[in-house]
Design a protein around this motif. Structure first.
Motif, PDB file in Angstrom:
ATOM      1  N   ILE A  20       0.868  -1.176   0.000  1.00  0.00           N
ATOM      2  CA  ILE A  20       0.000   0.000   0.000  1.00  0.00           C
ATOM      3  C   ILE A  20       0.902   1.222   0.000  1.00  0.00           C
ATOM      4  O   ILE A  20       1.795   1.355   0.836  1.00  0.00           O
ATOM      5  CB  ILE A  20      -0.908   0.039   1.230  1.00  0.00           C
ATOM      6  CG1 ILE A  20      -1.979  -1.010   1.126  1.00  0.00           C
ATOM      7  CG2 ILE A  20      -1.566   1.403   1.351  1.00  0.00           C
ATOM      8  CD1 ILE A  20      -2.974  -0.957   2.247  1.00  0.00           C
ATOM      9  N   TYR A  21       0.669   2.095  -0.942  1.00  0.00           N
ATOM     10  CA  TYR A  21       1.425   3.340  -1.036  1.00  0.00           C
ATOM     11  C   TYR A  21       0.678   4.456  -0.309  1.00  0.00           C
ATOM     12  O   TYR A  21       1.280   5.277   0.368  1.00  0.00           O
ATOM     13  CB  TYR A  21       1.636   3.693  -2.505  1.00  0.00           C
ATOM     14  CG  TYR A  21       2.339   4.988  -2.726  1.00  0.00           C
ATOM     15  CD1 TYR A  21       3.692   5.112  -2.473  1.00  0.00           C
ATOM     16  CD2 TYR A  21       1.639   6.105  -3.173  1.00  0.00           C
ATOM     17  CE1 TYR A  21       4.333   6.320  -2.660  1.00  0.00           C
ATOM     18  CE2 TYR A  21       2.282   7.301  -3.369  1.00  0.00           C
ATOM     19  CZ  TYR A  21       3.628   7.412  -3.111  1.00  0.00           C
ATOM     20  OH  TYR A  21       4.266   8.598  -3.294  1.00  0.00           O
ATOM     21  N   ALA A  22      -0.656   4.479  -0.434  1.00  0.00           N
ATOM     22  CA  ALA A  22      -1.474   5.503   0.221  1.00  0.00           C
ATOM     23  C   ALA A  22      -2.897   4.990   0.363  1.00  0.00           C
ATOM     24  O   ALA A  22      -3.340   4.125  -0.400  1.00  0.00           O
ATOM     25  CB  ALA A  22      -1.463   6.790  -0.602  1.00  0.00           C
ATOM     26  N   MET A  23      -3.609   5.543   1.328  1.00  0.00           N
ATOM     27  CA  MET A  23      -5.019   5.212   1.537  1.00  0.00           C
ATOM     28  C   MET A  23      -5.691   6.446   2.106  1.00  0.00           C
ATOM     29  O   MET A  23      -5.128   7.108   2.988  1.00  0.00           O
ATOM     30  CB  MET A  23      -5.141   4.032   2.503  1.00  0.00           C
ATOM     31  CG  MET A  23      -6.557   3.540   2.713  1.00  0.00           C
ATOM     32  SD  MET A  23      -6.596   2.138   3.864  1.00  0.00           S
ATOM     33  CE  MET A  23      -7.191   0.869   2.772  1.00  0.00           C
ATOM     34  N   ALA A  24      -6.877   6.787   1.578  1.00  0.00           N
ATOM     35  CA  ALA A  24      -7.590   7.964   2.063  1.00  0.00           C
ATOM     36  C   ALA A  24      -9.091   7.739   2.010  1.00  0.00           C
ATOM     37  O   ALA A  24      -9.592   7.081   1.092  1.00  0.00           O
ATOM     38  CB  ALA A  24      -7.224   9.180   1.218  1.00  0.00           C
ATOM     39  N   GLN A  25      -9.790   8.286   2.982  1.00  0.00           N
ATOM     40  CA  GLN A  25     -11.238   8.238   2.984  1.00  0.00           C
ATOM     41  C   GLN A  25     -11.755   9.069   1.821  1.00  0.00           C
ATOM     42  O   GLN A  25     -11.172  10.089   1.465  1.00  0.00           O
ATOM     43  CB  GLN A  25     -11.766   8.815   4.292  1.00  0.00           C
ATOM     44  CG  GLN A  25     -11.450   7.982   5.492  1.00  0.00           C
ATOM     45  CD  GLN A  25     -11.779   8.701   6.777  1.00  0.00           C
ATOM     46  OE1 GLN A  25     -10.918   8.842   7.606  1.00  0.00           O
ATOM     47  NE2 GLN A  25     -12.996   9.168   6.938  1.00  0.00           N
ATOM     48  N   CYS A  26     -12.855   8.632   1.247  1.00  0.00           N
ATOM     49  CA  CYS A  26     -13.487   9.380   0.163  1.00  0.00           C
ATOM     50  C   CYS A  26     -14.975   9.062   0.187  1.00  0.00           C
ATOM     51  O   CYS A  26     -15.364   7.918  -0.069  1.00  0.00           O
ATOM     52  CB  CYS A  26     -12.869   9.022  -1.183  1.00  0.00           C
ATOM     53  SG  CYS A  26     -13.359  10.143  -2.504  1.00  0.00           S
ATOM     54  N   GLY A  27     -15.800  10.034   0.514  1.00  0.00           N
ATOM     55  CA  GLY A  27     -17.233   9.784   0.649  1.00  0.00           C
ATOM     56  C   GLY A  27     -17.465   8.712   1.702  1.00  0.00           C
ATOM     57  O   GLY A  27     -16.888   8.751   2.785  1.00  0.00           O
ATOM     58  N   THR A  28     -18.265   7.727   1.373  1.00  0.00           N
ATOM     59  CA  THR A  28     -18.520   6.619   2.308  1.00  0.00           C
ATOM     60  C   THR A  28     -17.494   5.515   2.168  1.00  0.00           C
ATOM     61  O   THR A  28     -17.550   4.525   2.882  1.00  0.00           O
ATOM     62  CB  THR A  28     -19.911   5.998   2.053  1.00  0.00           C
ATOM     63  OG1 THR A  28     -19.939   5.489   0.715  1.00  0.00           O
ATOM     64  CG2 THR A  28     -21.019   7.008   2.248  1.00  0.00           C
ATOM     65  N   GLY A  29     -16.567   5.674   1.233  1.00  0.00           N
ATOM     66  CA  GLY A  29     -15.609   4.609   0.953  1.00  0.00           C
ATOM     67  C   GLY A  29     -14.173   5.018   1.154  1.00  0.00           C
ATOM     68  O   GLY A  29     -13.856   5.876   1.968  1.00  0.00           O
TER      69      GLY A  29
END
Length: 152
Positions: A69-78
């Motif tokens: 995993i390089y990056a992870m971010a919340q977006c809306g409900t997902g």
């Protein structure tokens, strides 16, 4: 006397921290700063990722491959998850949007790929359901919703 008492407390907390850290290294590690659909993500030592419901503590494996995993971010409900992999000796990045927090590494279920390429991502910004991804070369992917990004 107070100084000695405080020193003993600090030393005992450090020792407890070392023991706890060693135990945590062998177990799953939370992916900090990202919550999704009333749950959170943890990474197991074999790089699999599970989503855990905070209320029921039920867990679902949402990624079972070995790419980092390089990056992870919340977006809306997902969640938007970016994976880094080496293909033919070159770094490649793959961004997947999952509106329900499941299947975060592939186009299965409701998940969709929003980017695949060699450009390194240096920022993911999600506000009011809109998504903006900035690359190191200062180009962008933008969308009015988390699953409708497009290159500028």
């Amino acid at each position: 006397m107070k100084k000695i008492g405080m020193s003993l407390i600090v030393v005992s907390q450090l020792c407890l921290g070392l023991v706890t850290s060693t135990t945590a290294i062998a177990a799953a590690k939370p992916i900090s700063g990202v919550s999704c659909n009333d749950g959170f993500f943890v990474r197991t030592p074999d790089k699999h990722i599970h989503w855990i419901n905070e209320e029921t503590e039920d867990h679902v494996e949402v990624y079972d491959q070995s790419d980092d995993i390089y990056a992870m971010a919340q977006c809306g409900t997902g969640v938007v998850t970016v994976f880094e992999k080496i293909i033919d000796g070159n770094q490649q990045y793959n961004a997947i949007y999952s509106p329900n927090c499941m299947d975060i590494g592939s186009e299965k279920g409701l998940s969709s790929q929003i980017y695949q390429g060699k450009e390194k991502i240096n920022r993911i910004d999600s506000k009011d359901g809109k998504l903006e991804i900035r690359f190191v070369n200062k180009t962008y992917l933008r969308g009015e919703s988390c699953d409708s990004v497009h290159a500028d």
